[in-house]
Design an enzyme around this catalytic site. Sequence first.
Site, PDB file in Angstrom:
ATOM      1  N   GLU A 179      72.946  17.961  -3.505  1.00 27.92           N
ATOM      2  CA  GLU A 179      74.346  18.214  -3.742  1.00 27.92           C
ATOM      3  C   GLU A 179      75.021  16.977  -4.781  1.00 27.92           C
ATOM      4  OE1 GLU A 179      77.289  16.373  -1.275  1.00 27.92           O
ATOM      5  OE2 GLU A 179      75.962  16.618   0.493  1.00 27.92           O
TER       6      GLU A 179
ATOM      7  N   LYS B 105      78.051  15.036  11.069  1.00 27.40           N
ATOM      8  CA  LYS B 105      78.749  13.677  11.046  1.00 27.40           C
ATOM      9  C   LYS B 105      79.353  13.542  12.574  1.00 27.40           C
ATOM     10  CE  LYS B 105      79.997  13.993   6.037  1.00 27.40           C
ATOM     11  NZ  LYS B 105      79.245  15.324   6.012  1.00 27.40           N
TER      12      LYS B 105
END
Length: 253
Positions: A49, A184
């Site tokens: 990404e 996360k």
Amino acid sequence: GLGLSALATPVFWREASEERFIMTRFLPLSYTPEVAEALRIGGPLVALESTIISHGMPYPQNVQTAQEVENLLRERGVTPATIGILDGVVHVGMGPQQLERLGKLGLACKKVSRRDLAAVVAARQNGATTVSATMMIAHLAGIQLFVTGGIGGVHRGAEESWDVSADLTELGRTPVCVVCAGAKSILDLPKTLEYLETQGVCVAGYRTDDFPAFFTPHSGLPVSCRLDGPGEVSHPASSWGCLCRTTWQRRPP
């Protein structure tokens, strides 16, 4: 609506001196010669990404890190394909000048999820792809493996805000194997795993039974299955590709 298989139908191919272009039915993809050759011969490819480059680090550390990651893959015989958007062109693989430009643009780049992809391309803007957009483009390009840091998830308080990352729905709809360090840790991890289960996503731990939380290897939550070596990984990645959407959670070092 049209499925991804329809979007991926190539209707135009042109070779250029530096890049190759495939025009899918609705989306132009620009390939570096390195990536185009790997696709042609069926060589190992890994999608990367670009949001981490534009939004994750300051310049020039962002470009240096991106180049180091790409070189690590090349040293192991794998072709890196960093995915990003420059002037409305979707790049599958970026050369040194393109990485430099993306790094210098930084926060001036749009942060592009699946929702934003068409608008950014139509307006010929610059964009850095999130997990969801990178997965979608990798699939259109024929790349089956994508490596990233941490995926998004269900935010705390989502029962009121409905704030759920598009990464999770993309994992449930796009057959790309995603290797990551879990979600996360600031997110609601139990709800994230519940949502992934609802989406039919197999969350496989590599040499761990514990779902990682990005910068820590332990969240106290179980993965849906454990894999302990490359042989175990390669078989599910190939056989499950037609049956389900798989996310490999790699334990952070």
